[in-house]
Motif scaffolding. Sequence first.
Motif, PDB file in Angstrom:
ATOM      1  N   GLU A   1      39.813  28.686  30.295  1.00  0.00           N
ATOM      2  CA  GLU A   1      39.523  29.041  28.905  1.00  0.00           C
ATOM      3  C   GLU A   1      38.174  29.717  28.719  1.00  0.00           C
ATOM      4  O   GLU A   1      37.937  30.358  27.696  1.00  0.00           O
ATOM      5  CB  GLU A   1      39.607  27.798  28.002  1.00  0.00           C
ATOM      6  N   TYR A   2      37.277  29.584  29.707  1.00  0.00           N
ATOM      7  CA  TYR A   2      35.950  30.188  29.576  1.00  0.00           C
ATOM      8  C   TYR A   2      35.851  31.577  30.207  1.00  0.00           C
ATOM      9  O   TYR A   2      34.795  32.218  30.132  1.00  0.00           O
ATOM     10  CB  TYR A   2      34.892  29.271  30.183  1.00  0.00           C
ATOM     11  N   ILE A   3      36.933  32.044  30.810  1.00  0.00           N
ATOM     12  CA  ILE A   3      36.900  33.366  31.444  1.00  0.00           C
ATOM     13  C   ILE A   3      36.550  34.470  30.445  1.00  0.00           C
ATOM     14  O   ILE A   3      35.688  35.313  30.734  1.00  0.00           O
ATOM     15  CB  ILE A   3      38.231  33.651  32.167  1.00  0.00           C
ATOM     16  N   PRO A   4      37.153  34.530  29.257  1.00  0.00           N
ATOM     17  CA  PRO A   4      36.774  35.594  28.317  1.00  0.00           C
ATOM     18  C   PRO A   4      35.310  35.531  27.908  1.00  0.00           C
ATOM     19  O   PRO A   4      34.650  36.570  27.771  1.00  0.00           O
ATOM     20  CB  PRO A   4      37.698  35.334  27.114  1.00  0.00           C
ATOM     21  N   THR A   5      34.778  34.337  27.713  1.00  0.00           N
ATOM     22  CA  THR A   5      33.365  34.199  27.343  1.00  0.00           C
ATOM     23  C   THR A   5      32.468  34.766  28.428  1.00  0.00           C
ATOM     24  O   THR A   5      31.517  35.518  28.156  1.00  0.00           O
ATOM     25  CB  THR A   5      33.021  32.715  27.112  1.00  0.00           C
ATOM     26  N   LEU A   6      32.752  34.417  29.681  1.00  0.00           N
ATOM     27  CA  LEU A   6      31.957  34.913  30.799  1.00  0.00           C
ATOM     28  C   LEU A   6      32.069  36.426  30.919  1.00  0.00           C
ATOM     29  O   LEU A   6      31.069  37.124  31.128  1.00  0.00           O
ATOM     30  CB  LEU A   6      32.419  34.252  32.099  1.00  0.00           C
ATOM     31  N   ALA A   7      33.293  36.948  30.805  1.00  0.00           N
ATOM     32  CA  ALA A   7      33.500  38.393  30.939  1.00  0.00           C
ATOM     33  C   ALA A   7      32.748  39.159  29.861  1.00  0.00           C
ATOM     34  O   ALA A   7      32.058  40.152  30.145  1.00  0.00           O
ATOM     35  CB  ALA A   7      34.998  38.707  30.869  1.00  0.00           C
ATOM     36  N   LYS A   8      32.841  38.708  28.630  1.00  0.00           N
ATOM     37  CA  LYS A   8      32.188  39.417  27.529  1.00  0.00           C
ATOM     38  C   LYS A   8      30.665  39.321  27.628  1.00  0.00           C
ATOM     39  O   LYS A   8      29.954  40.292  27.340  1.00  0.00           O
ATOM     40  CB  LYS A   8      32.713  38.870  26.195  1.00  0.00           C
ATOM     41  N   ALA A   9      30.173  38.171  28.048  1.00  0.00           N
ATOM     42  CA  ALA A   9      28.725  38.025  28.213  1.00  0.00           C
ATOM     43  C   ALA A   9      28.202  38.955  29.303  1.00  0.00           C
ATOM     44  O   ALA A   9      27.132  39.563  29.166  1.00  0.00           O
ATOM     45  CB  ALA A   9      28.379  36.572  28.549  1.00  0.00           C
ATOM     46  N   ALA A  10      28.948  39.064  30.389  1.00  0.00           N
ATOM     47  CA  ALA A  10      28.520  39.928  31.501  1.00  0.00           C
ATOM     48  C   ALA A  10      28.517  41.395  31.102  1.00  0.00           C
ATOM     49  O   ALA A  10      27.627  42.150  31.496  1.00  0.00           O
ATOM     50  CB  ALA A  10      29.438  39.711  32.697  1.00  0.00           C
ATOM     51  N   VAL A  11      29.497  41.807  30.327  1.00  0.00           N
ATOM     52  CA  VAL A  11      29.532  43.196  29.860  1.00  0.00           C
ATOM     53  C   VAL A  11      28.334  43.476  28.950  1.00  0.00           C
ATOM     54  O   VAL A  11      27.669  44.512  29.064  1.00  0.00           O
ATOM     55  CB  VAL A  11      30.864  43.489  29.135  1.00  0.00           C
ATOM     56  N   ALA A  12      28.040  42.526  28.081  1.00  0.00           N
ATOM     57  CA  ALA A  12      26.864  42.684  27.207  1.00  0.00           C
ATOM     58  C   ALA A  12      25.570  42.725  28.019  1.00  0.00           C
ATOM     59  O   ALA A  12      24.603  43.380  27.624  1.00  0.00           O
ATOM     60  CB  ALA A  12      26.810  41.545  26.193  1.00  0.00           C
ATOM     61  N   ALA A  13      25.564  42.036  29.180  1.00  0.00           N
ATOM     62  CA  ALA A  13      24.380  42.000  30.042  1.00  0.00           C
ATOM     63  C   ALA A  13      24.245  43.252  30.905  1.00  0.00           C
ATOM     64  O   ALA A  13      23.246  43.411  31.600  1.00  0.00           O
ATOM     65  CB  ALA A  13      24.412  40.763  30.925  1.00  0.00           C
ATOM     66  N   GLY A  14      25.250  44.122  30.860  1.00  0.00           N
ATOM     67  CA  GLY A  14      25.127  45.409  31.533  1.00  0.00           C
ATOM     68  C   GLY A  14      25.824  45.557  32.861  1.00  0.00           C
ATOM     69  O   GLY A  14      25.487  46.458  33.638  1.00  0.00           O
ATOM     70  N   CYS A  15      26.824  44.718  33.149  1.00  0.00           N
ATOM     71  CA  CYS A  15      27.539  44.891  34.419  1.00  0.00           C
ATOM     72  C   CYS A  15      28.271  46.229  34.433  1.00  0.00           C
ATOM     73  O   CYS A  15      28.604  46.796  33.396  1.00  0.00           O
ATOM     74  CB  CYS A  15      28.499  43.732  34.676  1.00  0.00           C
TER      75      CYS A  15
ATOM     76  N   LEU B 131      42.073  40.928  26.279  1.00  0.00           N
ATOM     77  CA  LEU B 131      40.736  40.764  26.846  1.00  0.00           C
ATOM     78  C   LEU B 131      40.073  42.122  27.084  1.00  0.00           C
ATOM     79  O   LEU B 131      38.884  42.310  26.801  1.00  0.00           O
ATOM     80  CB  LEU B 131      40.816  39.969  28.146  1.00  0.00           C
ATOM     81  N   LEU B 132      40.846  43.077  27.580  1.00  0.00           N
ATOM     82  CA  LEU B 132      40.291  44.406  27.847  1.00  0.00           C
ATOM     83  C   LEU B 132      39.852  45.096  26.557  1.00  0.00           C
ATOM     84  O   LEU B 132      38.846  45.812  26.540  1.00  0.00           O
ATOM     85  CB  LEU B 132      41.310  45.267  28.591  1.00  0.00           C
TER      86      LEU B 132
ATOM     87  N   ALA C 203      35.250  47.035  23.405  1.00  0.00           N
ATOM     88  CA  ALA C 203      34.472  47.079  22.161  1.00  0.00           C
ATOM     89  C   ALA C 203      33.027  46.662  22.385  1.00  0.00           C
ATOM     90  O   ALA C 203      32.094  47.278  21.852  1.00  0.00           O
ATOM     91  CB  ALA C 203      35.119  46.187  21.115  1.00  0.00           C
ATOM     92  N   ILE C 204      32.833  45.645  23.198  1.00  0.00           N
ATOM     93  CA  ILE C 204      31.475  45.174  23.493  1.00  0.00           C
ATOM     94  C   ILE C 204      30.712  46.235  24.275  1.00  0.00           C
ATOM     95  O   ILE C 204      29.543  46.531  23.985  1.00  0.00           O
ATOM     96  CB  ILE C 204      31.514  43.842  24.272  1.00  0.00           C
ATOM     97  N   ARG C 205      31.361  46.808  25.271  1.00  0.00           N
ATOM     98  CA  ARG C 205      30.683  47.822  26.070  1.00  0.00           C
ATOM     99  C   ARG C 205      30.279  49.022  25.213  1.00  0.00           C
ATOM    100  O   ARG C 205      29.179  49.546  25.340  1.00  0.00           O
ATOM    101  CB  ARG C 205      31.578  48.275  27.233  1.00  0.00           C
ATOM    102  N   GLU C 206      31.168  49.452  24.330  1.00  0.00           N
ATOM    103  CA  GLU C 206      30.853  50.588  23.478  1.00  0.00           C
ATOM    104  C   GLU C 206      29.713  50.280  22.524  1.00  0.00           C
ATOM    105  O   GLU C 206      28.956  51.170  22.143  1.00  0.00           O
ATOM    106  CB  GLU C 206      32.111  51.002  22.695  1.00  0.00           C
TER     107      GLU C 206
END
Length: 259
Positions: free
Chosen positions: A203-217, A247-248, A253-256
């Motif tokens: 259940e925490y996979i989306p949270t981790l993915a979105k946080a990492a994208v915001a962090a610039g991965c 999820l994608l 949206a976050i990356r943009e």
Amino acid sequence: MFHSFTLIAGPCVLENDEVNLEIAQALATWSDTFGLPVIFKGSFDKANRTSIQSFRGQGLEEGLRIFEEVKTSFNIPVTTDIHLPEHAKAVSQVVDLLQIPAFLCRQTDLLIAAGETGKPVNVKKGQFLPPWKVSSIVLKLEETGNTDILLTERGTTFGYESLVSDMRSIPIMKKTGYPVVFDATHSAQNPGMKGGKTGGLREYIPTLAKAAVAAGCDGLFLEVHDNVEEAKSDADTQWPLDQLESLLRSVKAIREAFI
């Protein structure tokens, strides 16, 4: 190899043709839908399973046949992990990206063999390694003349049988000058928590993915399956294929918003 934000995804371990090809087809479709480069991932051998009784994969010869079929059928690049230096040459003749497993990220002979193939190499940072220590890994690969390198963050051991993701790792690892991928599925693991197999907190996979994208991965690594409960490896932390599109969209949206 990474010229824009990229998704590395597929089943944890290569299974039967029906499963492998269904996942590959879905990834190819979403690649077109989102304008997102996709690399199909699967392991021909899981040499680090918790239990000796666990399913390890299809083996080298059958695995390479599967990768050839995926590439031919869907025109997408493929990647797999290698565990022995002698695997590097044979695997590099088929796959587009060699992956070095996290537990083996400091194995000099394995890194040198991978680098000498001339193929891009993705090194998963060990759970035991601080992010600033990846520079020594990079130097080993650069010694072969290979500078087509990716680094993947996949969580850090925190106490017994738990992982924590420090998003500072992404900009720290990017100081090497190479792209950094975030593995959102393995980062949700609880290694060995279920006795004979690894558990996790899907259940925490989306949270981790979105946080990492915001962090610039520079890309995401996601293990996905059409029936996660029946997956032959890492069932607790594979992301359901029918939920990947949602999820994608969030990730896009976050990356943009941040670039």
